[in-house]
Design an enzyme around this catalytic site. Sequence first.
Site, PDB file in Angstrom:
ATOM      1  N   GLY A   1       0.617  -5.200   1.101  1.00  0.00           N
ATOM      2  CA  GLY A   1      -0.606  -5.321   0.310  1.00  0.00           C
ATOM      3  C   GLY A   1      -0.343  -5.942  -1.050  1.00  0.00           C
ATOM      4  O   GLY A   1      -1.232  -6.556  -1.641  1.00  0.00           O
TER       5      GLY A   1
ATOM      6  N   ALA B   1       0.861  -1.183   0.000  1.00  0.00           N
ATOM      7  CA  ALA B   1       0.000   0.000   0.000  1.00  0.00           C
ATOM      8  C   ALA B   1       0.901   1.238   0.000  1.00  0.00           C
ATOM      9  O   ALA B   1       2.058   1.196   0.433  1.00  0.00           O
ATOM     10  CB  ALA B   1      -0.900  -0.004   1.223  1.00  0.00           C
TER      11      ALA B   1
HETATM   12  C1  LIG Z   1      -4.229   8.274  -0.798  1.00  0.00           C
HETATM   13  C2  LIG Z   1      -4.211   7.153   0.213  1.00  0.00           C
HETATM   14  C3  LIG Z   1      -3.649   5.849  -0.342  1.00  0.00           C
HETATM   15  C4  LIG Z   1      -3.558   4.756   0.702  1.00  0.00           C
HETATM   16  C5  LIG Z   1      -3.211   3.381   0.167  1.00  0.00           C
HETATM   17  C6  LIG Z   1      -4.431   2.564  -0.208  1.00  0.00           C
HETATM   18  C7  LIG Z   1      -5.216   2.097   0.971  1.00  0.00           C
HETATM   19  C8  LIG Z   1      -4.547   1.006   1.781  1.00  0.00           C
HETATM   20  C9  LIG Z   1      -4.852   1.093   3.272  1.00  0.00           C
HETATM   21  C10 LIG Z   1      -4.815  -0.223   4.011  1.00  0.00           C
HETATM   22  C11 LIG Z   1      -3.697  -1.133   3.574  1.00  0.00           C
HETATM   23  C12 LIG Z   1      -3.480  -2.291   4.501  1.00  0.00           C
HETATM   24  C13 LIG Z   1      -2.665  -3.417   3.933  1.00  0.00           C
HETATM   25  C14 LIG Z   1      -1.316  -3.077   3.351  1.00  0.00           C
HETATM   26  C15 LIG Z   1      -0.279  -2.476   4.054  1.00  0.00           C
HETATM   27  C16 LIG Z   1       1.028  -2.262   3.390  1.00  0.00           C
HETATM   28  O1  LIG Z   1       1.265  -2.705   2.262  1.00  0.00           O
HETATM   29  S1  LIG Z   1       2.210  -1.406   4.270  1.00  0.00           S
HETATM   30  C17 LIG Z   1       3.563  -1.232   3.104  1.00  0.00           C
HETATM   31  C18 LIG Z   1       4.321  -2.526   2.931  1.00  0.00           C
HETATM   32  N1  LIG Z   1       5.431  -2.366   2.004  1.00  0.00           N
HETATM   33  C19 LIG Z   1       6.664  -1.986   2.388  1.00  0.00           C
HETATM   34  O2  LIG Z   1       6.907  -1.736   3.549  1.00  0.00           O
HETATM   35  C20 LIG Z   1       7.727  -1.911   1.315  1.00  0.00           C
HETATM   36  C21 LIG Z   1       8.252  -0.511   1.207  1.00  0.00           C
HETATM   37  N2  LIG Z   1       9.295  -0.411   0.203  1.00  0.00           N
HETATM   38  C22 LIG Z   1      10.580  -0.867   0.452  1.00  0.00           C
HETATM   39  O3  LIG Z   1      10.889  -1.469   1.448  1.00  0.00           O
HETATM   40  C23 LIG Z   1      11.598  -0.586  -0.645  1.00  0.00           C
HETATM   41  O4  LIG Z   1      11.036   0.360  -1.529  1.00  0.00           O
HETATM   42  C24 LIG Z   1      12.028  -1.840  -1.430  1.00  0.00           C
HETATM   43  C25 LIG Z   1      10.824  -2.564  -1.980  1.00  0.00           C
HETATM   44  C26 LIG Z   1      12.844  -2.770  -0.516  1.00  0.00           C
HETATM   45  C27 LIG Z   1      12.907  -1.385  -2.601  1.00  0.00           C
HETATM   46  O5  LIG Z   1      13.965  -0.577  -2.092  1.00  0.00           O
HETATM   47  P1  LIG Z   1      14.864   0.263  -3.127  1.00  0.00           P
HETATM   48  O6  LIG Z   1      15.293  -0.620  -4.243  1.00  0.00           O
HETATM   49  O7  LIG Z   1      15.873   0.974  -2.305  1.00  0.00           O
HETATM   50  O8  LIG Z   1      13.860   1.327  -3.769  1.00  0.00           O
HETATM   51  P2  LIG Z   1      13.229   2.611  -3.027  1.00  0.00           P
HETATM   52  O9  LIG Z   1      14.065   3.801  -3.326  1.00  0.00           O
HETATM   53  O10 LIG Z   1      12.897   2.296  -1.629  1.00  0.00           O
HETATM   54  O11 LIG Z   1      11.811   2.732  -3.812  1.00  0.00           O
HETATM   55  C28 LIG Z   1      11.739   3.321  -5.107  1.00  0.00           C
HETATM   56  C29 LIG Z   1      10.645   4.373  -5.029  1.00  0.00           C
HETATM   57  O12 LIG Z   1       9.393   3.676  -4.754  1.00  0.00           O
HETATM   58  C30 LIG Z   1       8.839   4.232  -3.565  1.00  0.00           C
HETATM   59  N3  LIG Z   1       8.116   3.192  -2.823  1.00  0.00           N
HETATM   60  C31 LIG Z   1       8.533   1.930  -2.584  1.00  0.00           C
HETATM   61  N4  LIG Z   1       7.610   1.266  -1.841  1.00  0.00           N
HETATM   62  C32 LIG Z   1       6.579   2.142  -1.638  1.00  0.00           C
HETATM   63  C33 LIG Z   1       5.314   2.041  -0.947  1.00  0.00           C
HETATM   64  N5  LIG Z   1       4.894   0.920  -0.374  1.00  0.00           N
HETATM   65  N6  LIG Z   1       4.539   3.162  -0.915  1.00  0.00           N
HETATM   66  C34 LIG Z   1       4.929   4.303  -1.527  1.00  0.00           C
HETATM   67  N7  LIG Z   1       6.103   4.453  -2.229  1.00  0.00           N
HETATM   68  C35 LIG Z   1       6.911   3.367  -2.246  1.00  0.00           C
HETATM   69  C36 LIG Z   1      10.014   4.779  -2.779  1.00  0.00           C
HETATM   70  O13 LIG Z   1       9.547   5.719  -1.846  1.00  0.00           O
HETATM   71  C37 LIG Z   1      10.856   5.363  -3.881  1.00  0.00           C
HETATM   72  O14 LIG Z   1      10.271   6.577  -4.282  1.00  0.00           O
HETATM   73  P3  LIG Z   1      11.202   7.891  -4.464  1.00  0.00           P
HETATM   74  O15 LIG Z   1      11.899   8.067  -3.142  1.00  0.00           O
HETATM   75  O16 LIG Z   1      10.257   8.984  -4.795  1.00  0.00           O
HETATM   76  O17 LIG Z   1      12.146   7.521  -5.577  1.00  0.00           O
END
Ligand SMILES: CCCCCCCCCCCCC/C=C/C(=O)SCCNC(=O)CCNC(=O)[C@H](O)C(C)(C)COP(=O)(O)OP(=O)(O)OC[C@H]1O[C@@H](n2cnc3c(N)ncnc32)[C@H](O)[C@@H]1OP(=O)(O)O
Length: 269
Positions: free
Chosen positions: A122, A77
């Site tokens: 998610g 998410a």
């Molecule tokens: C308007 C409201 C919207 C709300 C959403 C919808 C409703 C949902 C509500 C209820 C949901 C409940 C169930 C779900 C919960 C979840 O899923 S919690 C999130 C779980 N996921 C994570 O914790 C993973 C997060 N990401 C990472 O750990 C890393 O990105 C990675 C996958 C290990 C990759 O790392 P790396 O190669 O270093 O790349 P990054 O630089 O981190 O990422 C590239 C860009 O992508 C952006 N990004 C990555 N993941 C997310 C994310 N989950 N949400 C938003 N953005 C994400 C990251 O920020 C980078 O962006 P920039 O910094 O702009 O380049």
Amino acid sequence: MAESESGATGGADAPVVGLHVDGGVAIVEIDRPTSLNALSVEVLAGLIDAVRAAATDDAVRGVIVSGAGGRAFAAGADIRGMQSFSPAEARRSAGLGHELGALLESIPQPVIAAVDGVALGGGCELALACDFVYASAQSRFGQPEVKLGLIPGFGGTVRLPRAVGIARAKELIYSGRMVAADEALAIGLVNRVLPDRDALFAAARETLAEISANSGNAVALAKGVLVEASGRRTEHAVAIEIDGFEQAFGHPEHDEGFAAFLEKRAPRF
Ligand SMILES: CCCCCCCCCCCCC/C=C/C(=O)SCCNC(=O)CCNC(=O)[C@H](O)C(C)(C)COP(=O)(O)OP(=O)(O)OC[C@H]1O[C@@H](n2cnc3c(N)ncnc32)[C@H](O)[C@@H]1OP(=O)(O)O
């Protein structure tokens, strides 16, 4: 076989979810690669629209859910979008994810999650709501919500134990660690691991073609029974199966299937 293309924008400028139908297969693709296909409200709404459109298209015998960009199926998410959520907003938004999961489980067509890259939070829950998961060798899976002070909120506490068993689900959810594709295969989170994206989609299409040669009614009944019965007490599950078994005998495709076998020919469903 009809071919069509559409994009669900969910209000955003560029489509955040694409829908492409050809050869009886609908490919539903999340298209936010710069955010690793993070699941925003727009993406969830777009996925619901695309899956609904695929389900009601008579030309569609199978669905593939995927993520664009080659780095992510969906990285979960949208963390930025959730950051300011009140508990009530979080509950409402999680409801959208549950609506999508219920839709994927209720449509009559088989749905394969084709994961190429990360499927986290998610994103992993979205893959688990599909009928089964195929993954490229570079894929990684996990439920890292505890690292954000959250728990899975799109059904992961229900579907992950069904896939990998309660003990492994506890380990993955408590630790929040990622598992690589080969470990995901070994624990039952994915059905197949393919060397690359092209092989992944080819395998998914091949399996959907194999399934579509069978009775569509029987496959849809089996899906409904398996989804409804999974996780219930045995006597309740068996009762659901008996209902589905009885329904199958009342459908013309049962007659065709039996006739084909007895006439030593391929069935024409
Ligand atoms: C308007 C409201 C919207 C709300 C959403 C919808 C409703 C949902 C509500 C209820 C949901 C409940 C169930 C779900 C919960 C979840 O899923 S919690 C999130 C779980 N996921 C994570 O914790 C993973 C997060 N990401 C990472 O750990 C890393 O990105 C990675 C996958 C290990 C990759 O790392 P790396 O190669 O270093 O790349 P990054 O630089 O981190 O990422 C590239 C860009 O992508 C952006 N990004 C990555 N993941 C997310 C994310 N989950 N949400 C938003 N953005 C994400 C990251 O920020 C980078 O962006 P920039 O910094 O702009 O380049």
